[in-house]
Design a protein around this motif. Structure first.
Motif, PDB file in Angstrom:
ATOM      1  N   MET A   1       0.815  -1.195   0.000  1.00  0.00           N
ATOM      2  CA  MET A   1       0.000   0.000   0.000  1.00  0.00           C
ATOM      3  C   MET A   1       0.857   1.257   0.000  1.00  0.00           C
ATOM      4  O   MET A   1       0.447   2.297  -0.517  1.00  0.00           O
ATOM      5  N   GLN A   2       2.062   1.168   0.552  1.00  0.00           N
ATOM      6  CA  GLN A   2       2.949   2.328   0.511  1.00  0.00           C
ATOM      7  C   GLN A   2       3.283   2.678  -0.930  1.00  0.00           C
ATOM      8  O   GLN A   2       3.300   3.855  -1.323  1.00  0.00           O
ATOM      9  N   ALA A   3       3.538   1.649  -1.743  1.00  0.00           N
ATOM     10  CA  ALA A   3       3.823   1.899  -3.154  1.00  0.00           C
ATOM     11  C   ALA A   3       2.616   2.518  -3.849  1.00  0.00           C
ATOM     12  O   ALA A   3       2.758   3.393  -4.719  1.00  0.00           O
ATOM     13  N   VAL A   4       1.417   2.068  -3.489  1.00  0.00           N
ATOM     14  CA  VAL A   4       0.195   2.636  -4.069  1.00  0.00           C
ATOM     15  C   VAL A   4       0.060   4.106  -3.687  1.00  0.00           C
ATOM     16  O   VAL A   4      -0.221   4.968  -4.524  1.00  0.00           O
ATOM     17  N   GLU A   5       0.270   4.404  -2.418  1.00  0.00           N
ATOM     18  CA  GLU A   5       0.116   5.774  -1.937  1.00  0.00           C
ATOM     19  C   GLU A   5       1.178   6.703  -2.515  1.00  0.00           C
ATOM     20  O   GLU A   5       0.937   7.912  -2.653  1.00  0.00           O
ATOM     21  N   ASP A   6       2.324   6.151  -2.887  1.00  0.00           N
ATOM     22  CA  ASP A   6       3.396   6.965  -3.451  1.00  0.00           C
ATOM     23  C   ASP A   6       3.224   7.216  -4.939  1.00  0.00           C
ATOM     24  O   ASP A   6       3.913   8.070  -5.506  1.00  0.00           O
ATOM     25  N   ASN A   7       2.313   6.480  -5.582  1.00  0.00           N
ATOM     26  CA  ASN A   7       2.188   6.630  -7.038  1.00  0.00           C
ATOM     27  C   ASN A   7       1.486   7.945  -7.388  1.00  0.00           C
ATOM     28  O   ASN A   7       0.776   8.539  -6.574  1.00  0.00           O
ATOM     29  N   MET A   8       1.684   8.418  -8.621  1.00  0.00           N
ATOM     30  CA  MET A   8       1.014   9.625  -9.106  1.00  0.00           C
ATOM     31  C   MET A   8      -0.288   9.206  -9.793  1.00  0.00           C
ATOM     32  O   MET A   8      -0.289   8.339 -10.674  1.00  0.00           O
ATOM     33  N   GLU A   9      -1.381   9.829  -9.403  1.00  0.00           N
ATOM     34  CA  GLU A   9      -2.700   9.378  -9.828  1.00  0.00           C
ATOM     35  C   GLU A   9      -2.892   9.369 -11.340  1.00  0.00           C
ATOM     36  O   GLU A   9      -3.693   8.583 -11.860  1.00  0.00           O
ATOM     37  N   ASP A  10      -2.200  10.211 -12.071  1.00  0.00           N
ATOM     38  CA  ASP A  10      -2.439  10.335 -13.508  1.00  0.00           C
ATOM     39  C   ASP A  10      -1.422   9.595 -14.365  1.00  0.00           C
ATOM     40  O   ASP A  10      -1.498   9.646 -15.604  1.00  0.00           O
TER      41      ASP A  10
ATOM     42  N   ASP B   1       7.995  -1.457  -7.998  1.00  0.00           N
ATOM     43  CA  ASP B   1       8.276  -2.881  -7.845  1.00  0.00           C
ATOM     44  C   ASP B   1       7.012  -3.725  -7.655  1.00  0.00           C
ATOM     45  O   ASP B   1       6.844  -4.397  -6.644  1.00  0.00           O
ATOM     46  N   PRO B   2       6.084  -3.707  -8.624  1.00  0.00           N
ATOM     47  CA  PRO B   2       4.861  -4.508  -8.461  1.00  0.00           C
ATOM     48  C   PRO B   2       5.168  -6.000  -8.416  1.00  0.00           C
ATOM     49  O   PRO B   2       6.180  -6.462  -8.963  1.00  0.00           O
ATOM     50  N   VAL B   3       4.291  -6.741  -7.784  1.00  0.00           N
ATOM     51  CA  VAL B   3       4.444  -8.201  -7.729  1.00  0.00           C
ATOM     52  C   VAL B   3       4.282  -8.784  -9.131  1.00  0.00           C
ATOM     53  O   VAL B   3       5.030  -9.673  -9.546  1.00  0.00           O
ATOM     54  N   PHE B   4       3.289  -8.300  -9.860  1.00  0.00           N
ATOM     55  CA  PHE B   4       3.043  -8.728 -11.238  1.00  0.00           C
ATOM     56  C   PHE B   4       2.791  -7.486 -12.088  1.00  0.00           C
ATOM     57  O   PHE B   4       2.036  -6.599 -11.689  1.00  0.00           O
ATOM     58  N   ARG B   5       3.413  -7.456 -13.250  1.00  0.00           N
ATOM     59  CA  ARG B   5       3.274  -6.293 -14.119  1.00  0.00           C
ATOM     60  C   ARG B   5       2.154  -6.495 -15.135  1.00  0.00           C
ATOM     61  O   ARG B   5       1.744  -7.610 -15.448  1.00  0.00           O
TER      62      ARG B   5
END
Length: 638
Positions: free
Chosen positions: A597-606, A613-617
């Motif tokens: 969730m930290q990676a999700v919160e750090d992403n840019m919405e647009d 580093d996603p588990v699956f791309r």
């Protein structure tokens, strides 16, 4: 130039085919109007559509024109009667809407009625409209209704219709020909029941993984979305737009995916679209493709932009977006219908929801309506207040010529759809067409094809088993196993295998009724649920199916389950067919699956594909071996 008026025959997809006449546009010299002296010009099918529209428009009162500009849900009363209305919800009766408010555009809400009952209701409604002064036929629309998701604010489960994966599942299959076929089948089912406008496709790019509308779109890749929506629009509308077509409403312009903090703009706390990556243009790619494909209508979303050059008001109130960008820069001259209830609010299940007038909450209902008209929209979704438009004209704030501009677009669509010639449906034919065996077969196959195989430790899938194999199951009814003569046990410790069907994680919210239908918030399971699942994984080899209506943060499942499948709307039988090798998973991920969730919160919405580093791309998906043999007798593939 005079517009051609043609009625095309329906594609021969089922037992019943339809032949209707082709009436070409002709000059007054070759088809003199005097020969049809008993008909008003707008009723004369030998005339050009534009002539007929002009004639009808000239006969309409301001009140009748204003009625065309409202498009809201319609319900059935008891035993298929007309809805008596509900004053507490500001909902007039169906009879008043049609005969007093002069409304002729409705979004059908029959999610439980049988095909026969619905068809008979549609004909009853059209007869009511035919009895009005001008006899303008009803145009019926619908939100998506061919899959599994049931959300009164966004789409219906299939009911009698053929059942397919959600659009996100079609994106996992990545087969434009299949999407075109789906569109053709949905078109035939829609037209059989009298539905002539699809309030879809949804083509928002889901660059913010927490957004609750992910399942109705095609994922976060703009080019894949553009390719599939082109096939989708052509499937629904046909090669030539006419009496065989379903008009598509592409939404939500200019893209609802960059939802600030992933929150949806149905709700005040989600009213903002955020562009920290300055990636606004990326989200326009699907809409440009939709215009090129010939989509007839567009719907802007509720949200208001943050961090752009545009005014911070909801898209439908924004002249920079509707007139300058959509109409002038992108060249779209079709119908623009607002999303639901941005002027006066709406009632749902006995609960009043205030207007979603983000950025202009302080304005009056009349001022909001004026802003929408000045922005360049043609029709108010989810509203039934033509009196607001009449009042604006009487006060000199809007010209009748401006009203005529929008009403001309709306009437022209009715003529092109052939509704003035035949607004009725064949009740018997509808029962033969909707959900027929062939359509259901193709939908069932698509459910299976969309499955995405994410892990398959020691090639456990497809699963070998015999009559002595014991199964522990969760998430689906035991009768599906019993129908296959499979043995069930009560605990994982007793089982040889566990089969789990899980929803993707979300945070339940119930401050309002409508919130309960939106899966929002965290993408990871609560700690207690993680521990519960871990106990199963430790006790027995476990095959997990997660319904990916949004991306899921589930590295612990990927690391501990014997096999992990992602699905996008599927039956229990589809799941079991994939598990036992009767069908094979072909899906590729239509989005990244984040690691935390930290990676999700750090992403840019647009920005797409920017979670760390996603588990699956995006695009990942394993396959079954070219040949395999399940002891079940299921056919593995060679």
């Amino acid at each position: 130039m005079c517009a051609l008026y043609g009625i095309q025959s329906l594609p021969r997809l089922v037992l019943v085919s339809f032949l209707v006449s082709l009436a070409a546009c002709s000059s007054a010299a070759s088809h003199p109007a005097e020969s049809h002296s008993t008909l008003p010009a707008y009723r004369n099918a030998s005339l050009c559509v534009d002539e007929r529209v002009d004639d009808l428009l000239s006969r309409m009162t301001l009140e009748e024109k204003a009625g065309q500009m409202f498009h809201t849900q319609i319900f059935t009363g008891p035993n298929g009667t007309f809805d008596p209305g509900d004053p507490s919800q500001n909902r007039a009766s169906t009879i008043d809407r049609v005969t007093t408010k002069f409304m002729t555009h409705f979004n059908v809400a029959f999610s439980t009625a049988s095909t026969k009952d619905t068809a008979e209701f549609v004909n009853r409604l059209q007869r009511l409209a035919l009895g009005t002064r001008l006899g303008i036929p009803i145009t019926l629309s619908t939100d998506p209704r061919h899959a599994f998701h049931d959300n009164v604010a966004a789409g219906f489960s299939a009911g009698d219709f053929s059942q397919w994966p959600e659009n996100i599942g079609l994106a996992a299959i990545r087969d434009a020909k299949l999407v075109r076929k789906f569109g053709e089948i949905a078109r035939e089912e829609y037209t059989a029941i009298g539905i002539r406008v699809s309030l879809h496709p949804q083509v928002d790019l889901t660059t913010e993984p927490r957004w609750a509308r992910t399942n109705h779109g095609f994922g976060e890749d703009a080019q894949l979305t553009a390719t599939l929506l082109d096939a989708y629009v052509r499937g629904f509308q046909g090669d030539t737009f006419g009496a065989h077509s379903v008009s598509t409403v592409t939404k939500h312009f200019p893209g609802g995916g960059p939802a600030a903090n992933g929150e949806d703009s149905h709700f005040e706390y989600g009213q903002n679209s955020s562009y920290p990556g300055n990636n606004f243009e990326y989200h326009l790619i699907p809409f440009k493709a939709a215009i090129a494909a010939g989509t007839r209508q567009m719907m802007p979303y509720y949200s208001r932009p943050q961090g752009t050059q545009f005014d911070a008001v909801g898209w439908a109130f924004n002249k920079q977006i509707i007139t300058q960008l959509l109409r002038e820069e992108l060249g779209f001259d079709g119908i623009v219908v607002t999303d639901w209830s941005i002027i006066t609010g709406s009632g749902a299940g006995g609960e009043w929801v205030p207007a979603r007038a983000w950025g202009v909450q302080e304005l009056s209902e009349s001022e909001r309506a004026l802003l929408v008209l000045n922005a360049g929209c043609d029709q108010f979704g989810g509203e039934e207040r033509p009196d607001l438009i009449v009042d604006l004209v009487h006060r000199g704030l809007v010209s009748e010529e401006r009203i005529d501009q929008s009403v001309r677009r709306l009437l022209r669509e009715k003529f092109l759809l052939g509704l003035f010639e035949n607004p009725f449906v064949d009740v018997q034919a509808a029962q033969q067409i909707i959900g027929n065996a062939y359509f259901r077969k193709l939908g069932d196959q698509a459910q299976r094809r969309a499955y995405t195989l994410l892990t398959n430790n020691n090639s456990i899938l497809p699963l070998n088993h015999n009559t002595n194999t014991k199964f522990y199951i969760e998430g689906f009814n035991k009768t599906y196993m019993e129908n296959r003569n499979l043995t069930l046990v009560d605990t994982p410790a007793q089982a040889d295998y566990a089969l789990l069907r899980l929803n993707a994680p979300y945070e339940p919210r119930n401050n309002t009724l409508i919130e309960t239908f939106f899966h929002a918030g965290s993408l990871e399971y609560p700690e207690a649920e993680k521990q519960r699942q871990a106990g199963i994984y430790a006790a027995v080899p476990t095959i997990v199916d997660i319904l990916l209506d949004r991306p899921a943060v589930v590295p612990e499942v990927a690391g501990s389950a014997a096999a992990l499948l992602g699905s996008y709307g599927s039956s229990a039988d589809a799941f079991l067919d994939v598990v036992f090798g009767v069908a094979k998973p072909e899906g590729k991920l239509p989005f990244d699956l984040p690691r935390s969730m930290q990676a999700v919160e750090d992403n840019m919405e647009d920005v797409p594909f920017d979670t760390r580093d996603p588990v699956f791309r995006f695009g990942f998906g394993l396959a079954y071996p070219d040949s395999c043999a399940g002891a079940s007798g299921g056919a593995c593939f060679s």
